[in-house]
Design a protein around this motif. Structure first.
Motif, PDB file in Angstrom:
ATOM      1  N   THR A  80      66.112  25.227 -30.566  1.00  0.00           N
ATOM      2  CA  THR A  80      66.422  24.417 -29.403  1.00  0.00           C
ATOM      3  C   THR A  80      67.787  23.515 -29.553  1.00  0.00           C
ATOM      4  O   THR A  80      67.685  22.958 -30.644  1.00  0.00           O
ATOM      5  CB  THR A  80      65.051  23.587 -29.186  1.00  0.00           C
ATOM      6  OG1 THR A  80      65.353  22.782 -27.938  1.00  0.00           O
ATOM      7  CG2 THR A  80      64.870  22.550 -30.260  1.00  0.00           C
ATOM      8  N   TYR A  84      61.579  25.392 -20.069  1.00  0.00           N
ATOM      9  CA  TYR A  84      62.661  25.807 -20.115  1.00  0.00           C
ATOM     10  C   TYR A  84      63.020  26.778 -18.947  1.00  0.00           C
ATOM     11  O   TYR A  84      62.150  27.411 -18.343  1.00  0.00           O
ATOM     12  CB  TYR A  84      62.712  26.785 -21.384  1.00  0.00           C
ATOM     13  CG  TYR A  84      63.940  27.619 -21.753  1.00  0.00           C
ATOM     14  CD1 TYR A  84      65.134  27.058 -22.492  1.00  0.00           C
ATOM     15  CD2 TYR A  84      64.046  28.880 -21.227  1.00  0.00           C
ATOM     16  CE1 TYR A  84      66.298  27.822 -22.777  1.00  0.00           C
ATOM     17  CE2 TYR A  84      65.287  29.577 -21.453  1.00  0.00           C
ATOM     18  CZ  TYR A  84      66.293  29.129 -22.117  1.00  0.00           C
ATOM     19  OH  TYR A  84      67.289  29.838 -22.516  1.00  0.00           O
ATOM     20  N   ALA A 140      64.045  13.669 -20.927  1.00  0.00           N
ATOM     21  CA  ALA A 140      64.688  12.771 -21.764  1.00  0.00           C
ATOM     22  C   ALA A 140      64.109  11.466 -21.927  1.00  0.00           C
ATOM     23  O   ALA A 140      64.485  11.027 -23.184  1.00  0.00           O
ATOM     24  CB  ALA A 140      66.167  12.624 -21.258  1.00  0.00           C
ATOM     25  N   GLY A 175      62.826  19.018 -28.621  1.00  0.00           N
ATOM     26  CA  GLY A 175      62.497  19.437 -27.209  1.00  0.00           C
ATOM     27  C   GLY A 175      61.837  20.881 -27.464  1.00  0.00           C
ATOM     28  O   GLY A 175      62.742  21.993 -27.476  1.00  0.00           O
ATOM     29  N   TYR A 223      67.989  22.923 -19.978  1.00  0.00           N
ATOM     30  CA  TYR A 223      67.003  22.069 -20.343  1.00  0.00           C
ATOM     31  C   TYR A 223      67.188  21.086 -19.279  1.00  0.00           C
ATOM     32  O   TYR A 223      68.021  20.187 -18.814  1.00  0.00           O
ATOM     33  CB  TYR A 223      67.569  21.417 -21.713  1.00  0.00           C
ATOM     34  CG  TYR A 223      67.810  22.528 -22.824  1.00  0.00           C
ATOM     35  CD1 TYR A 223      66.550  22.834 -23.354  1.00  0.00           C
ATOM     36  CD2 TYR A 223      68.793  22.584 -23.343  1.00  0.00           C
ATOM     37  CE1 TYR A 223      66.559  23.961 -24.584  1.00  0.00           C
ATOM     38  CE2 TYR A 223      68.748  23.457 -24.552  1.00  0.00           C
ATOM     39  CZ  TYR A 223      67.770  24.158 -25.005  1.00  0.00           C
ATOM     40  OH  TYR A 223      68.082  24.813 -26.067  1.00  0.00           O
ATOM     41  N   THR A 261      72.163  17.680 -25.623  1.00  0.00           N
ATOM     42  CA  THR A 261      71.688  18.909 -24.687  1.00  0.00           C
ATOM     43  C   THR A 261      72.686  19.927 -24.380  1.00  0.00           C
ATOM     44  O   THR A 261      73.768  19.881 -25.063  1.00  0.00           O
ATOM     45  CB  THR A 261      71.155  18.539 -23.316  1.00  0.00           C
ATOM     46  OG1 THR A 261      70.538  19.348 -22.592  1.00  0.00           O
ATOM     47  CG2 THR A 261      72.321  17.776 -22.604  1.00  0.00           C
ATOM     48  N   ASP A 262      72.429  20.975 -24.059  1.00  0.00           N
ATOM     49  CA  ASP A 262      73.587  21.983 -23.492  1.00  0.00           C
ATOM     50  C   ASP A 262      74.101  21.880 -22.193  1.00  0.00           C
ATOM     51  O   ASP A 262      73.306  21.168 -21.406  1.00  0.00           O
ATOM     52  CB  ASP A 262      73.036  23.310 -23.717  1.00  0.00           C
ATOM     53  CG  ASP A 262      72.719  23.661 -25.425  1.00  0.00           C
ATOM     54  OD1 ASP A 262      73.207  23.252 -26.279  1.00  0.00           O
ATOM     55  OD2 ASP A 262      72.115  24.862 -25.772  1.00  0.00           O
ATOM     56  N   TYR A 312      67.838  20.938 -27.430  1.00  0.00           N
ATOM     57  CA  TYR A 312      67.571  19.678 -26.700  1.00  0.00           C
ATOM     58  C   TYR A 312      66.898  19.187 -27.807  1.00  0.00           C
ATOM     59  O   TYR A 312      65.643  19.271 -28.187  1.00  0.00           O
ATOM     60  CB  TYR A 312      66.623  20.087 -25.750  1.00  0.00           C
ATOM     61  CG  TYR A 312      66.591  19.118 -24.724  1.00  0.00           C
ATOM     62  CD1 TYR A 312      67.243  18.120 -24.473  1.00  0.00           C
ATOM     63  CD2 TYR A 312      65.473  19.097 -23.552  1.00  0.00           C
ATOM     64  CE1 TYR A 312      67.264  17.074 -23.509  1.00  0.00           C
ATOM     65  CE2 TYR A 312      65.429  18.234 -22.581  1.00  0.00           C
ATOM     66  CZ  TYR A 312      66.120  17.002 -22.553  1.00  0.00           C
ATOM     67  OH  TYR A 312      66.285  16.249 -21.512  1.00  0.00           O
TER      68      TYR A 312
END
Length: 333
Positions: free
Chosen positions: A167, A211, A110, A127, A105, A99-100, A169
């Motif tokens: 994405t 998002y 998850a 994602g 996200y 993820t970022d 994610y």
């Protein structure tokens, strides 16, 4: 193959442990959001190890990530692709969540993504932002257009139905992470992952996620134009490498059409007058046709090499599966 099997025990001795779930967060100057991201994922996945890989941040990203309970490591070569290469090499886990650190996200998706890997045998879970709130939340119209363009191009070229190409994610299996050759240095890494999975016939699942745009004061590191151009160039290069016969076949077709387009008027004039006044044009037509023929043979030769690479990749998958099973056995002991 025999050499590898004989040395499997030595390989496992060097691996200390296998995380059940590893959450991977590449970060560059994300002090406004990284603490919340770490805490959110710890709440949703309490059994996971949260790894924050700092990429030369000049703010308080490292201190805040550590305070939130993350394992902080460093990658000193700038670029998201370089960070992910380091992550994939260093961490061993049954399932990985990437993820970022910008809190775009939501962590609550998850668990579903992890289950797709552990119970549905997915190699990569995407994602999917584009099927939910992305176009409404994202305030950068060129990003919206770019995401749609990239998704349509890759799905058409590689005959896939992946809903969100760009994405950040994603969830991965052990076999994907340990057999994916990271070549990109920057933000084109997501495109590379997607094309690799499509070309190697890996199982890709989509999970629709919500998002949210970056909070106020948090700035995107993605440059719409320069990084967008790199992504498009990356698609062209990967298409050439993974599907050389199609790539050079299209090139040969274009050259043949150009050659024919210039040759037909010359031929028509020759039929009427018996003369060839545009002799340089005729020479150019000949060279264009020769280039088309060369493109066909280049595609055939490189296509054979690509087929051999796929065969070698399947062998590497078997080795990786053996390694994973042995790691699981060590964990149980």
């Amino acid at each position: 193959m025999l050499y590898y099997m004989d040395n499997i025990p030595k390989i496992f001795e060097e691996i200390e442990s296998l995380d059940k779930i590893a959450v991977l967060i590449p970060c560059y100057n994300e002090e406004k959001t990284v603490e919340k991201v770490v805490r959110d994922f710890k709440a949703v996945l309490p059994e996971a190890v949260i790894y924050v890989y700092d990429n030369n941040s000049s703010d308080c990203t490292v201190r805040l990530a550590q305070a939130a309970g993350a394992v902080v490591r460093h990658e000193y070569q700038q670029g998201k692709g370089n960070v992910i290469r380091r992550m994939f090499r260093e961490i061993d886990a049954q399932v990985y969540i990437m993820t970022d650190g910008d809190d775009t996200y939501p962590a609550e998706f998850a668990r579903e993504m992890v289950d797709k890997v552990l119970t549905h045998q997915a190699d990569m879970v995407v994602g999917d932002r584009l099927s939910s709130t992305y176009f409404k939340e994202n305030k950068r119209p060129f990003h919206n257009f770019g995401n749609s363009l990239v998704r349509g191009t890759i799905n058409r070229l590689f005959h896939t139905e992946i809903k969100d190409i760009m994405t950040g994610y994603r969830a991965f299996s052990y076999r994907f992470v340990k057999t994916f050759p990271v070549l990109s240095k920057g933000f084109e890494i997501e495109t590379e992952m997607t094309i690799h999975a499509a070309d190697k016939n890996m199982q890709v699942d989509n999970v629709v996620i919500e998002y949210r745009d970056r909070p106020e004061g948090s700035e995107s590191k993605l440059n719409t134009y320069s990084d967008g151009a790199r992504v498009l160039m990356s698609i062209a290069k990967l298409y050439r490498n993974y599907k050389p016969m199609s790539f050079f076949g299209i090139l040969a077709l274009v050259l043949t059409v150009v050659s024919a387009g210039f040759f037909i008027p010359v031929l028509a004039e020759y039929i009427v007058t018996g003369l060839v006044p545009k002799f340089p044009t005729l020479i150019v037509c000949g060279f264009a046709l020769m280039a088309a023929i060369q493109s066909v043979f280049a595609g055939l030769i490189l296509g054979a090499g690509a087929q051999r690479n796929r065969q070698e990749f399947e062998i590497n998958l078997i080795r990786t599966d053996m390694q994973y099973k042995e790691l699981m056995k060590h964990e149980k002991e």
